[in-house]
Design an enzyme around this catalytic site. Structure first.
Site, PDB file in Angstrom:
ATOM      1  N   GLU A 166     -11.091  77.490  34.936  1.00 37.50           N
ATOM      2  CA  GLU A 166     -12.171  76.533  34.633  1.00 37.50           C
ATOM      3  C   GLU A 166     -13.135  77.123  33.591  1.00 37.50           C
ATOM      4  OE1 GLU A 166     -13.451  73.982  37.734  1.00 37.50           O
ATOM      5  OE2 GLU A 166     -11.584  74.219  38.853  1.00 37.50           O
TER       6      GLU A 166
HETATM    7  C1  LIG Z   1      -4.266  80.345  39.113  1.00 35.14           C
HETATM    8  C2  LIG Z   1      -4.660  79.439  37.996  1.00 35.14           C
HETATM    9  C3  LIG Z   1      -5.011  78.123  38.260  1.00 35.14           C
HETATM   10  C4  LIG Z   1      -5.307  77.237  37.214  1.00 35.14           C
HETATM   11  N1  LIG Z   1      -5.508  75.905  37.478  1.00 35.14           N
HETATM   12  C5  LIG Z   1      -5.575  75.020  36.446  1.00 35.14           C
HETATM   13  C6  LIG Z   1      -5.551  73.606  36.677  1.00 35.14           C
HETATM   14  O1  LIG Z   1      -5.511  73.136  37.824  1.00 35.14           O
HETATM   15  N2  LIG Z   1      -5.547  72.778  35.605  1.00 35.14           N
HETATM   16  C7  LIG Z   1      -5.585  73.244  34.324  1.00 35.14           C
HETATM   17  O2  LIG Z   1      -5.587  72.428  33.403  1.00 35.14           O
HETATM   18  N3  LIG Z   1      -5.636  74.581  34.066  1.00 35.14           N
HETATM   19  C8  LIG Z   1      -5.601  75.479  35.092  1.00 35.14           C
HETATM   20  N4  LIG Z   1      -5.594  76.835  34.846  1.00 35.14           N
HETATM   21  C9  LIG Z   1      -5.685  77.325  33.471  1.00 35.14           C
HETATM   22  C10 LIG Z   1      -6.954  78.097  33.181  1.00 35.14           C
HETATM   23  O3  LIG Z   1      -8.048  77.230  33.123  1.00 35.14           O
HETATM   24  C11 LIG Z   1      -6.717  78.909  31.890  1.00 35.14           C
HETATM   25  O4  LIG Z   1      -5.816  79.941  32.220  1.00 35.14           O
HETATM   26  C12 LIG Z   1      -8.000  79.452  31.314  1.00 35.14           C
HETATM   27  O5  LIG Z   1      -8.803  78.412  30.810  1.00 35.14           O
HETATM   28  C13 LIG Z   1      -7.748  80.469  30.180  1.00 35.14           C
HETATM   29  O6  LIG Z   1      -6.785  80.003  29.281  1.00 35.14           O
HETATM   30  P1  LIG Z   1      -5.537  80.952  28.904  1.00 35.14           P
HETATM   31  O7  LIG Z   1      -4.943  81.428  30.156  1.00 35.14           O
HETATM   32  O8  LIG Z   1      -4.669  80.223  27.947  1.00 35.14           O
HETATM   33  O9  LIG Z   1      -6.198  82.213  28.198  1.00 35.14           O
HETATM   34  P2  LIG Z   1      -6.595  82.341  26.643  1.00 35.14           P
HETATM   35  O10 LIG Z   1      -7.376  81.162  26.208  1.00 35.14           O
HETATM   36  O11 LIG Z   1      -5.380  82.680  25.859  1.00 35.14           O
HETATM   37  O12 LIG Z   1      -7.562  83.601  26.671  1.00 35.14           O
HETATM   38  C14 LIG Z   1      -7.128  84.961  26.748  1.00 35.14           C
HETATM   39  C15 LIG Z   1      -8.361  85.855  26.663  1.00 35.14           C
HETATM   40  O13 LIG Z   1      -8.986  85.677  25.387  1.00 35.14           O
HETATM   41  C16 LIG Z   1     -10.350  85.305  25.557  1.00 35.14           C
HETATM   42  N5  LIG Z   1     -10.750  84.383  24.508  1.00 35.14           N
HETATM   43  C17 LIG Z   1     -10.139  83.226  24.136  1.00 35.14           C
HETATM   44  N6  LIG Z   1     -10.818  82.645  23.128  1.00 35.14           N
HETATM   45  C18 LIG Z   1     -11.872  83.454  22.859  1.00 35.14           C
HETATM   46  C19 LIG Z   1     -12.965  83.400  21.922  1.00 35.14           C
HETATM   47  N7  LIG Z   1     -13.107  82.397  21.056  1.00 35.14           N
HETATM   48  N8  LIG Z   1     -13.860  84.402  21.944  1.00 35.14           N
HETATM   49  C20 LIG Z   1     -13.750  85.425  22.807  1.00 35.14           C
HETATM   50  N9  LIG Z   1     -12.756  85.539  23.712  1.00 35.14           N
HETATM   51  C21 LIG Z   1     -11.834  84.567  23.735  1.00 35.14           C
HETATM   52  C22 LIG Z   1     -10.417  84.654  26.930  1.00 35.14           C
HETATM   53  O14 LIG Z   1     -11.718  84.661  27.447  1.00 35.14           O
HETATM   54  C23 LIG Z   1      -9.442  85.527  27.699  1.00 35.14           C
HETATM   55  O15 LIG Z   1     -10.076  86.691  28.127  1.00 35.14           O
HETATM   56  C24 LIG Z   1      -5.336  77.728  35.881  1.00 35.14           C
HETATM   57  C25 LIG Z   1      -5.029  79.076  35.619  1.00 35.14           C
HETATM   58  C26 LIG Z   1      -4.665  79.917  36.645  1.00 35.14           C
HETATM   59  C27 LIG Z   1      -4.260  81.326  36.311  1.00 35.14           C
END
Ligand SMILES: Cc1cc2nc3c(=O)[nH]c(=O)nc-3n(C[C@H](O)[C@H](O)[C@H](O)COP(=O)(O)OP(=O)(O)OC[C@H]3O[C@@H](n4cnc5c(N)ncnc54)[C@H](O)[C@@H]3O)c2cc1C
Length: 385
Positions: free
Chosen positions: A368
């Site tokens: 989230e």
């Molecule tokens: C157990 C679990 C449950 C979930 N449930 C849902 C759900 O029900 N529905 C849904 O839609 N999603 C869900 N998610 C997805 C979750 O919201 C995302 O994993 C989260 O938003 C981060 O996206 P990502 O994993 O692609 O990481 P990325 O966006 O690839 O980020 C990787 C890292 O880079 C950092 N980063 C990215 N952009 C920047 C920036 N501009 N500046 C600085 N740092 C940055 C991030 O903070 C992070 O540390 C879930 C995820 C998990 C693991």
């Protein structure tokens, strides 16, 4: 005038949630974590108890309570099992709140009612393999053909998708406009042909919850399932951001619950464990550590309540919600790690629950909106340019 105490009604609700969590959820928590599966009997009990409809109007079959009550329930459930917390949270804050806020009256009757009266479970499909923090790079499309939309795309990490009945899914209805203006939200029944839910994704924590990838291949959805009706076209990004703003209050409450649950276990253990002829709890180092941790938990709880009350009053709450989630998730991680330390080797052993709390805590800094995204929201409100 500021009052930091709960009124009698909320105190009574808190005690009811606590009793349910202790008696019905806690005994199943270890097993759900080990088996990596949510207990379907518990799901049914939670539905019957009204836990999936707390902040929604009785006119739609909800409990007619408020966000503060929902926050209290989230803390109590997560205090004994964070997987139960997130199962409730995604259904409530992300799926149902979106329908409640943006759905037409007809959609609320058809889709919200069974979700909040305890008949059905919802999930929220926003994240894609290539679009996490950067929601705007979403690729899932919904093409309008006659009086239908045809959805194609891949979603990942969709919590509850293993057993949810209703999928709120986000797709581009206008690719040229981009996600910010060209994304829409759709109400989709899980049995619609073309939907495939993967097996649950093996995880570090909240292993009792269901979380999977969902693929949509030529999924035909009636045009009337566009959330908000015709006026909802292109509103998907706004709907998703609003849902996440509110959802963060629930995750903050989940974090407070995880931290409070872990410290309660550590206190119980340290009052009994004897080394050097004294209980671990009698060492001043232990007492100071516990005092620091409880202070931080209380601070996180108050920030969470502030965000909840602001939402209940109809005031701006998105920055409060981001601050509460940032703070509470950091506290949950610091406290659970500290609690493992306070139990020594037994803290690291699966037999004691603090290692589960530590594994469960990590996700609160990620989903989230990551902590980095929270800092973007907060700094964005500070007039720094
Ligand atoms: C157990 C679990 C449950 C979930 N449930 C849902 C759900 O029900 N529905 C849904 O839609 N999603 C869900 N998610 C997805 C979750 O919201 C995302 O994993 C989260 O938003 C981060 O996206 P990502 O994993 O692609 O990481 P990325 O966006 O690839 O980020 C990787 C890292 O880079 C950092 N980063 C990215 N952009 C920047 C920036 N501009 N500046 C600085 N740092 C940055 C991030 O903070 C992070 O540390 C879930 C995820 C998990 C693991």
């Amino acid at each position: 005038m500021i009052d930091f105490t709960l009124d009698a009604e909320h105190q009574e609700l808190k005690e009811m949630y606590q009793k349910f969590a202790e008696e019905r959820v806690k005994p199943l928590a270890r097993d759900m974590d080990e088996k990596e599966e949510f207990d379907k009997g518990l799901l049914k009990e939670m539905q019957e108890m009204g836990l999936f409809g707390i902040p929604f109007s009785e006119n739609y079959g909800g409990q007619g309570s408020d966000i503060l009550s929902y926050v209290l329930a989230m803390e109590e459930m997560s205090k004994v099992d964070a997987s139960t917390g997130i199962t409730m949270s995604v259904h409530t804050s992300l799926c149902c709140s979106s329908i409640n806020e943006f759905g037409t009256e007809e959609q609320k009757q058809e889709w919200l009612r069974p979700l909040v009266d305890g008949s059905k479970i919802g999930c929220f499909g926003l994240t894609e393999p290539g679009a996490g923090s950067d929601v705007a790079s979403a690729r899932t499309v919904a093409e309008k053909v006659g009086d239908e939309y045809i959805i194609n795309g891949e979603k990942i990490f969709t919590t509850n998708s293993g057993f949810a009945d209703t999928f709120l899914v986000f797709a581009l209805t206008n690719k040229e406009a981009g996600a910010a203006k060209g994304m829409s939200a759709f109400l989709v029944d899980r049995n619609t042909p073309g939907i495939t839910v993967s097996p649950d994704i093996p995880r570090m924590g909240i292993r009792g919850a269901s979380n999977a990838g969902v693929s949509y291949v030529d999924v035909h959805v009636p045009a009337k399932n566009l959330l908000g009706g015709e006026a909802g076209e292109g509103k998907g990004f706004k709907i998703a951001m609003k849902a996440l703003d509110g959802g963060r209050i629930g995750i903050a409450a989940q974090s407070v619950g995880i931290a409070q649950g872990a410290i309660n276990e550590a206190i119980k253990y340290d009052k009994e464990r004897v080394q050097f002829g004294k209980t671990i709890a009698s060492f001043q180092n232990t007492q100071f550590k516990l005092a620091e941790m409880q202070t931080k938990i209380d601070a996180a709880r108050l920030m969470t309540w502030r965000a909840a009350v602001a939402k209940d009053k109809g005031e701006a709450y998105n920055v409060y919600a981001a601050m509460a989630k940032l703070m509470a998730s950091e506290v949950a991680n610091e406290v659970t790690r500290g609690c493992v330390q306070l139990l020594g080797g037994y803290g690291y052993a699966r037999e004691y629950t603090v290692e589960r709390y530590m594994r469960d805590a990590k996700i609160t800094e990620i989903y989230e909106g990551t902590s980095e995204v929270m800092k973007m929201v907060i700094s964005g409100s500070m007039n720094l340019k």
